[in-house]
Design a protein around this motif. Structure first.
Motif, PDB file in Angstrom:
ATOM      1  N   UNK A  26       0.849  -1.191   0.000  1.00  0.00           N
ATOM      2  CA  UNK A  26       0.000   0.000   0.000  1.00  0.00           C
ATOM      3  C   UNK A  26       0.884   1.241   0.000  1.00  0.00           C
ATOM      4  N   UNK A  27       0.576   2.192  -0.862  1.00  0.00           N
ATOM      5  CA  UNK A  27       1.187   3.524  -0.850  1.00  0.00           C
ATOM      6  C   UNK A  27       0.061   4.501  -0.541  1.00  0.00           C
ATOM      7  N   UNK A  28      -0.011   4.886   0.712  1.00  0.00           N
ATOM      8  CA  UNK A  28      -1.081   5.731   1.215  1.00  0.00           C
ATOM      9  C   UNK A  28      -0.586   7.168   1.137  1.00  0.00           C
ATOM     10  N   UNK A  29      -1.401   8.065   0.594  1.00  0.00           N
ATOM     11  CA  UNK A  29      -0.950   9.449   0.555  1.00  0.00           C
ATOM     12  C   UNK A  29      -2.101  10.428   0.764  1.00  0.00           C
ATOM     13  N   UNK A  46      -5.519   9.152  -0.850  1.00  0.00           N
ATOM     14  CA  UNK A  46      -5.667   7.841  -1.479  1.00  0.00           C
ATOM     15  C   UNK A  46      -5.200   6.798  -0.474  1.00  0.00           C
ATOM     16  N   UNK A  47      -6.000   5.748  -0.274  1.00  0.00           N
ATOM     17  CA  UNK A  47      -5.583   4.714   0.681  1.00  0.00           C
ATOM     18  C   UNK A  47      -4.999   3.480   0.002  1.00  0.00           C
ATOM     19  N   UNK A  48      -5.031   3.408  -1.306  1.00  0.00           N
ATOM     20  CA  UNK A  48      -4.407   2.321  -2.066  1.00  0.00           C
ATOM     21  C   UNK A  48      -4.773   0.947  -1.501  1.00  0.00           C
ATOM     22  N   UNK A  74       4.415   4.350   2.735  1.00  0.00           N
ATOM     23  CA  UNK A  74       4.424   3.049   2.061  1.00  0.00           C
ATOM     24  C   UNK A  74       4.399   1.955   3.112  1.00  0.00           C
ATOM     25  N   UNK A  75       3.579   0.942   2.866  1.00  0.00           N
ATOM     26  CA  UNK A  75       3.415  -0.154   3.828  1.00  0.00           C
ATOM     27  C   UNK A  75       3.549  -1.476   3.098  1.00  0.00           C
TER      28      UNK A  75
END
Length: 126
Positions: A26-29, A46-48, A74-75
């Motif tokens: 996940x790339x959360x921004x 955006x929670x991707x 980034x997770x």
């Protein structure tokens, strides 16, 4: 305003050139851009796929009243389900970098001055 959205896309594109970031689960921004001429904010998130994480990240940025900044967390899934704690880790990561880079005072500075973090007006503009 279109210029800012294009800049966000450009930054994301540059980040995704990094293979490690591109391979994140996940790339959360979230971003908040202050539009002085209109006295408003251009903001989005955006929670991707990490349900509600982007909105929580944007909410943190609103509470801290940060301006003209984009945060990407980034997770990578490591095989252990974190449950609701994942939101705490995502927001702590974001808050730490915002403090470190001077976009918001540290918790110690806020406490020392006796001030409480300001809550921005609840007006949401996209």
């Amino acid at each position: 305003m279109r210029k800012f959205v294009e800049q966000v896309k450009m930054v994301l594109g540059k980040l995704y050139e990094n293979k490690k970031i591109a391979s994140a689960t996940h790339n959360i921004y979230a971003y908040r851009i202050h539009c002085e001429d209109k006295h408003s904010f251009l903001q989005d998130c955006e929670d991707d796929g990490e349900t509600a994480a982007g909105g929580r990240l944007l909410h943190l940025m609103q509470i801290l009243d940060v301006r003209n900044v984009m945060v990407v967390v980034s997770r990578w899934y490591g095989g252990i389900l974190l449950g609701p704690d994942r939101f705490k880790h995502i927001n702590n990561c974001a808050r730490n970098i915002l403090v470190e880079e001077g976009y918001t005072p540290s918790l110690d500075e806020t406490t020392r001055s006796g001030a409480k973090p300001r809550r921005p007006k609840s007006k949401k503009t996209k």
